[in-house]
Design a protein around this motif. Sequence first.
Motif, PDB file in Angstrom:
ATOM      1  N   GLU A   1      -1.164   7.799   5.781  1.00 46.49           N
ATOM      2  CA  GLU A   1      -2.456   8.241   5.244  1.00 46.49           C
ATOM      3  C   GLU A   1      -2.320   8.547   3.745  1.00 46.49           C
ATOM      4  O   GLU A   1      -3.183   8.166   2.956  1.00 46.49           O
ATOM      5  CB  GLU A   1      -2.936   9.469   5.998  1.00 46.49           C
ATOM      6  CG  GLU A   1      -4.287   9.970   5.531  1.00 46.49           C
ATOM      7  CD  GLU A   1      -4.743  11.196   6.313  1.00 46.49           C
ATOM      8  OE1 GLU A   1      -4.251  11.425   7.417  1.00 46.49           O
ATOM      9  OE2 GLU A   1      -5.593  11.917   5.785  1.00 46.49           O
TER      10      GLU A   1
ATOM     11  N   ARG B   1      -2.167   5.267   1.845  1.00 40.05           N
ATOM     12  CA  ARG B   1      -3.502   4.655   1.691  1.00 40.05           C
ATOM     13  C   ARG B   1      -4.310   5.413   0.649  1.00 40.05           C
ATOM     14  O   ARG B   1      -4.987   4.800  -0.178  1.00 40.05           O
ATOM     15  CB  ARG B   1      -4.243   4.645   3.031  1.00 40.05           C
ATOM     16  CG  ARG B   1      -3.839   3.526   3.964  1.00 40.05           C
ATOM     17  CD  ARG B   1      -4.811   3.405   5.136  1.00 40.05           C
ATOM     18  NE  ARG B   1      -4.994   4.666   5.848  1.00 40.05           N
ATOM     19  CZ  ARG B   1      -4.226   5.077   6.854  1.00 40.05           C
ATOM     20  NH1 ARG B   1      -3.253   4.325   7.281  1.00 40.05           N
ATOM     21  NH2 ARG B   1      -4.442   6.223   7.447  1.00 40.05           N
ATOM     22  N   ASP B   2      -4.250   6.741   0.676  1.00 38.22           N
ATOM     23  CA  ASP B   2      -4.998   7.550  -0.294  1.00 38.22           C
ATOM     24  C   ASP B   2      -4.521   7.276  -1.717  1.00 38.22           C
ATOM     25  O   ASP B   2      -5.334   7.210  -2.642  1.00 38.22           O
ATOM     26  CB  ASP B   2      -4.846   9.048   0.006  1.00 38.22           C
ATOM     27  CG  ASP B   2      -5.567   9.464   1.277  1.00 38.22           C
ATOM     28  OD1 ASP B   2      -6.368   8.665   1.808  1.00 38.22           O
ATOM     29  OD2 ASP B   2      -5.301  10.589   1.743  1.00 38.22           O
TER      30      ASP B   2
ATOM     31  N   ILE C   1      -3.162   4.493  -2.930  1.00 38.16           N
ATOM     32  CA  ILE C   1      -3.675   3.175  -3.346  1.00 38.16           C
ATOM     33  C   ILE C   1      -5.172   3.264  -3.633  1.00 38.16           C
ATOM     34  O   ILE C   1      -5.666   2.673  -4.598  1.00 38.16           O
ATOM     35  CB  ILE C   1      -3.378   2.111  -2.276  1.00 38.16           C
ATOM     36  CG1 ILE C   1      -1.875   1.827  -2.218  1.00 38.16           C
ATOM     37  CG2 ILE C   1      -4.171   0.825  -2.527  1.00 38.16           C
ATOM     38  CD1 ILE C   1      -1.275   1.214  -3.472  1.00 38.16           C
ATOM     39  N   ALA C   2      -5.901   4.011  -2.842  1.00 37.67           N
ATOM     40  CA  ALA C   2      -7.357   4.120  -3.019  1.00 37.67           C
ATOM     41  C   ALA C   2      -7.731   4.794  -4.339  1.00 37.67           C
ATOM     42  O   ALA C   2      -8.848   4.612  -4.834  1.00 37.67           O
ATOM     43  CB  ALA C   2      -7.971   4.882  -1.849  1.00 37.67           C
TER      44      ALA C   2
ATOM     45  N   PRO D   1      -8.884   1.850  -8.139  1.00 42.52           N
ATOM     46  CA  PRO D   1      -9.850   0.940  -7.494  1.00 42.52           C
ATOM     47  C   PRO D   1      -9.410  -0.520  -7.416  1.00 42.52           C
ATOM     48  O   PRO D   1      -9.616  -1.171  -6.390  1.00 42.52           O
ATOM     49  CB  PRO D   1     -11.105   1.106  -8.358  1.00 42.52           C
ATOM     50  CG  PRO D   1     -10.978   2.485  -8.923  1.00 42.52           C
ATOM     51  CD  PRO D   1      -9.511   2.686  -9.153  1.00 42.52           C
TER      52      PRO D   1
ATOM     53  N   SER E   1      -6.419  -1.660  -7.215  1.00 36.44           N
ATOM     54  CA  SER E   1      -5.355  -1.763  -6.207  1.00 36.44           C
ATOM     55  C   SER E   1      -5.946  -1.836  -4.806  1.00 36.44           C
ATOM     56  O   SER E   1      -5.508  -2.638  -3.978  1.00 36.44           O
ATOM     57  CB  SER E   1      -4.419  -0.551  -6.285  1.00 36.44           C
ATOM     58  OG  SER E   1      -3.791  -0.480  -7.524  1.00 36.44           O
ATOM     59  N   ALA E   2      -6.945  -1.013  -4.578  1.00 36.00           N
ATOM     60  CA  ALA E   2      -7.615  -1.033  -3.282  1.00 36.00           C
ATOM     61  C   ALA E   2      -8.343  -2.358  -3.084  1.00 36.00           C
ATOM     62  O   ALA E   2      -8.321  -2.931  -1.991  1.00 36.00           O
ATOM     63  CB  ALA E   2      -8.574   0.147  -3.172  1.00 36.00           C
TER      64      ALA E   2
ATOM     65  N   GLN F   1      -0.619  -2.538  -0.398  1.00 34.81           N
ATOM     66  CA  GLN F   1      -0.114  -1.609   0.610  1.00 34.81           C
ATOM     67  C   GLN F   1       1.260  -1.119   0.193  1.00 34.81           C
ATOM     68  O   GLN F   1       2.109  -1.913  -0.199  1.00 34.81           O
ATOM     69  CB  GLN F   1      -0.002  -2.309   1.972  1.00 34.81           C
ATOM     70  CG  GLN F   1      -1.307  -2.847   2.477  1.00 34.81           C
ATOM     71  CD  GLN F   1      -1.114  -3.796   3.649  1.00 34.81           C
ATOM     72  OE1 GLN F   1      -0.008  -4.201   3.962  1.00 34.81           O
ATOM     73  NE2 GLN F   1      -2.214  -4.141   4.287  1.00 34.81           N
TER      74      GLN F   1
ATOM     75  N   HIS G   1      -6.379  12.788 -10.405  1.00 34.20           N
ATOM     76  CA  HIS G   1      -6.900  13.062  -9.070  1.00 34.20           C
ATOM     77  C   HIS G   1      -6.271  14.341  -8.529  1.00 34.20           C
ATOM     78  O   HIS G   1      -5.161  14.706  -8.904  1.00 34.20           O
ATOM     79  CB  HIS G   1      -6.602  11.891  -8.138  1.00 34.20           C
ATOM     80  CG  HIS G   1      -7.173  10.615  -8.654  1.00 34.20           C
ATOM     81  ND1 HIS G   1      -8.497  10.302  -8.510  1.00 34.20           N
ATOM     82  CD2 HIS G   1      -6.620   9.616  -9.354  1.00 34.20           C
ATOM     83  CE1 HIS G   1      -8.728   9.139  -9.088  1.00 34.20           C
ATOM     84  NE2 HIS G   1      -7.605   8.693  -9.606  1.00 34.20           N
TER      85      HIS G   1
END
Length: 158
Positions: free
Chosen positions: A11, A14-15, A17-18, A21, A23-24, A29, A150
Amino acid sequence: MLYRYLEGSSEHRRDYIAMVPHSAALGLQIVDVGLGRCVLRLPHWPALAANHGGLANGAVSALLDNAGGVAVFCALEVAVDFSTLSLRVEFITAPAAAMDVYARVECVRLAGRQAHVRGVADCGDANQPGQPFATVSGVFFLKPESKPLHNLETLANV
């Protein structure tokens, strides 16, 4: 060390990478991390393929740039904002047609406000590297007295 934040949680990977933008959007991955190193995967997309059938150089360069950033993050003790200062990608040959691409990058040195990275791209798999088809070296700038863009307060316990 910050790599522990990514090491134990899909998780959190994923966060992370998110937070970037593009990259997402590319579907990057994070498949493995360690102290100052990482392995990222760019899944094959026909829309990102060049005329040889493998992923285009621009997509691979974006993968290697992001892997450099993750490697720097994994080398830090405290979260700070950083950005790519210089990046050199050398393509030895084209990536294999219709194959995912893996970036294996390590942060080789933290010196003052700079983090130096190097690595390769290949079409192996998560656990078994293939023959490298590109190399990368670069420098990331660690912004002085910065806070990450972030909220990484969840890192307090790593």
